[in-house]
Design an enzyme around this catalytic site. Sequence first.
Site, PDB file in Angstrom:
ATOM      1  N   HIS A 138       8.034  17.170  14.291  1.00 56.43           N
ATOM      2  CA  HIS A 138       8.246  16.553  12.850  1.00 56.43           C
ATOM      3  C   HIS A 138       8.755  15.161  12.982  1.00 56.43           C
ATOM      4  O   HIS A 138       8.654  14.396  11.687  1.00 56.43           O
ATOM      5  CB  HIS A 138       8.935  17.540  12.150  1.00 56.43           C
ATOM      6  CG  HIS A 138       8.222  18.521  11.565  1.00 56.43           C
ATOM      7  ND1 HIS A 138       8.484  20.014  12.142  1.00 56.43           N
ATOM      8  CD2 HIS A 138       7.363  18.764  10.607  1.00 56.43           C
ATOM      9  CE1 HIS A 138       7.349  20.684  11.511  1.00 56.43           C
ATOM     10  NE2 HIS A 138       6.721  19.987  10.736  1.00 56.43           N
ATOM     11  N   GLU A 166      -2.086  28.652  10.200  1.00 54.76           N
ATOM     12  CA  GLU A 166      -1.362  28.149  11.150  1.00 54.76           C
ATOM     13  C   GLU A 166      -0.867  29.117  12.461  1.00 54.76           C
ATOM     14  O   GLU A 166       0.053  28.640  13.187  1.00 54.76           O
ATOM     15  CB  GLU A 166      -0.266  27.413  10.885  1.00 54.76           C
ATOM     16  CG  GLU A 166       0.720  27.607   9.769  1.00 54.76           C
ATOM     17  CD  GLU A 166       1.619  26.653   9.319  1.00 54.76           C
ATOM     18  OE1 GLU A 166       1.695  25.499   9.853  1.00 54.76           O
ATOM     19  OE2 GLU A 166       2.471  26.938   8.506  1.00 54.76           O
ATOM     20  N   ASP A 182       0.794  23.595  13.956  1.00 54.11           N
ATOM     21  CA  ASP A 182       1.404  24.937  14.399  1.00 54.11           C
ATOM     22  C   ASP A 182       0.274  25.801  15.254  1.00 54.11           C
ATOM     23  O   ASP A 182       0.610  26.840  15.954  1.00 54.11           O
ATOM     24  CB  ASP A 182       2.139  25.797  13.300  1.00 54.11           C
ATOM     25  CG  ASP A 182       3.377  25.079  13.026  1.00 54.11           C
ATOM     26  OD1 ASP A 182       4.144  25.086  13.997  1.00 54.11           O
ATOM     27  OD2 ASP A 182       3.547  24.672  12.048  1.00 54.11           O
ATOM     28  N   CYS A 229      -4.738  20.264   7.559  1.00 57.88           N
ATOM     29  CA  CYS A 229      -3.764  19.356   7.098  1.00 57.88           C
ATOM     30  C   CYS A 229      -2.917  19.021   8.002  1.00 57.88           C
ATOM     31  O   CYS A 229      -1.641  18.401   8.021  1.00 57.88           O
ATOM     32  CB  CYS A 229      -2.957  19.823   5.945  1.00 57.88           C
ATOM     33  SG  CYS A 229      -2.134  21.319   6.373  1.00 57.88           S
TER      34      CYS A 229
HETATM   35  C1  PEP Z   1       0.838  22.242  10.723  1.00 54.20           C
HETATM   36  O1  PEP Z   1       1.542  23.125  11.180  1.00 54.20           O
HETATM   37  O2  PEP Z   1      -0.241  21.676  10.965  1.00 54.20           O
HETATM   38  C2  PEP Z   1       1.289  21.623   9.538  1.00 54.20           C
HETATM   39  C3  PEP Z   1       0.382  20.591   8.629  1.00 54.20           C
HETATM   40  O3  PEP Z   1       2.525  21.806   8.990  1.00 54.20           O
HETATM   41  P1  PEP Z   1       3.976  21.462   9.800  1.00 54.20           P
HETATM   42  O4  PEP Z   1       3.443  20.193  10.572  1.00 54.20           O
HETATM   43  O5  PEP Z   1       4.658  20.729   8.582  1.00 54.20           O
HETATM   44  O6  PEP Z   1       4.622  22.249  10.538  1.00 54.20           O
HETATM   45 MG    MG Z   2       3.071  23.913  10.170  1.00 58.39          MG
END
Ligand code: PEP
Ligand code: MG
Length: 607
Positions: A197, A440, A464, A511
């Site tokens: 993140h 995910e 994920d 995403c």
């Molecule tokens: C993902 O896991 O691809 C996602 C978009 O969520 P995050 O990156 O916030 O875990």
């Molecule tokens: Mg995620």
Amino acid sequence: MRKKRQITLQGIPVSPGIVIGRAFVLDDFLHSTIDPVQINPENVERETARFRDAVEKARDKIRSFRNRVLHEVGNAEAKIFDSHLSILADPEIIGKTIDDIREKQMNAEYIFRSNVQRIGDKLRQIPDAYIRERCSDIDDVARRVINNLMETEDDPLANLQEPVIVVAHDIAPSDTANMTPQNVIGFATDRGGPTSHTAIMANAIEIPAVVGCENLVSKVSTGDQIIVDGIKGIVTIQPSRKTLSEAQHAIYAYQAFISGLSKHEELPAETMDGYEVGLAANIELPEEVKNIRSHGIDSIGLFRTEFLYLNRPDSLPSEDEQFEVYRSAAAAVQPHPVIIRTLDLGGDKFVSTMPMAHEINPYLGMRAIRLCLQYPELFKQQLRAMLRASMFGKIRILFPMICSLDEVRWAKQIYEECRAELRKHKIAFKRKIDIGIMIETPAAAVVADQLAEEVDFFSIGTNDLIQYTLAVDRGNERVAHLYDPFHPAVLRLIHNVIRAAQRAGIWVAVCGEAAGDPLMAALLVGLGVDELSMSPIHAPIIKEVIRHMRLSDIHELAGEALHMKTGKAIRNYLFKELRGMLPHSEWFIHDVDAWHANEMRKETTEA
Ligand code: PEP
Ligand code: MG
């Protein structure tokens, strides 16, 4: 004075662009320098009193967290803070520090830090996850005491004279929330993987970033000149005149390339044979909404709401505050949709205002939808805010980290309760709001056909999905070379999800960061994904890629890729095929992925 030698380190590129600037090394109390200072014998008691004060202040702070949690949540959760308080009463840590200050007649912060390090070094040798967790509790508490002793600013970036490149061992997502392009122009870290993140936040604030350099902090001092190349993943410390001038040229050339792309801002992401791919933005901060148009995107495909909860020392965001944020995002992009994801705390995102226990495996713990289902009032506040905001635009709701049908049904039941509550109080909301889930986890990908019956859309979270499928921590640079978006197991799961969605007649987006990677984006469209949602900074390049390809060709490429046996083979195949098709591909298709970074991670020194 002799000029320092140039040092070049290879890391993992996570946010594009090249920047030259002065380093600002973020204080990491375990690794930062605390100088020993001799104390006059007559001042020794004053030094122990200063130490006791710092401990007492830390104790007060932890007690006040504890009391708030006790009243707002419950006794069991408040107990988490008891272990922190017990550290501050531990004679091996506190008593020994006082004895040592008296005996060695040295400053409290130096003695205390040495003691904490000594205990940590001993404990870390024991191969036991519980004990390792205990070490990070001690570090947490010790950081508070040292900050009190040194009267360190809560936000070290608050009083900068000029924008800096932040260099740190690691940066927590909550630290990045304080960064803006005005105070931070780039960052580079020792730790971190390609989709941590922290990396995602670098994309959000649109600054070049390199993570996973392994031993950068030990080589840089605040004020050193450094170059961060977020395209190739290279960090150069004290660059030579030649390197500087090459970097300057590269910056101009990259800027020229990017401004050339902006000419396509108004054009659709359409293949040469007329197929339009949905492009949407991932946003973390409400302020980002106003910038998405300038990247040629109209809608929001993922609003990560947890950033509203980070960096608030005293309270959680109220329903009204959230309503205002969601309302303004929906109004800003309408008639286009905004997909708002319900809270995804846990994993690598923690807040001090919630009872979040220290877990041995936080990514497998009380994270995202699990946390919301455990605290339905918190969940309901957010859902009611979204429902109310639905009157001001086209809101869609997304549940993260789903593993089973039961979780979807339970979340939907709570959503129905929220609708009933609003109806009862005669508060308006839209009758039809699309509900989607993130795919995910491998479990969700495998039972996608069942889940598709329950929802209006899927959004595949590759960040994920890859970590859980390949058992590779997405934030750990030591295994980053194993984090492979092209791994056949990942592709097969994605393929399964797309087919399930198509059979059920629902649409499917991606995403995760893969959507913003040119090779992966082409592959995903070839597999049949309807929408790609990404950090806006990647959108102009992805649009360029799509506009230079034929759907029929990418279908074929994807079909071929599905038959290949290794991630490396698939990546190389796509690299060769696409490099020929795309002009200026040297700026966005490159050989430096996490795998290569690992193989190349060596340091070079130049006079
Ligand atoms: C993902 O896991 O691809 C996602 C978009 O969520 P995050 O990156 O916030 O875990
Ligand atoms: Mg995620």
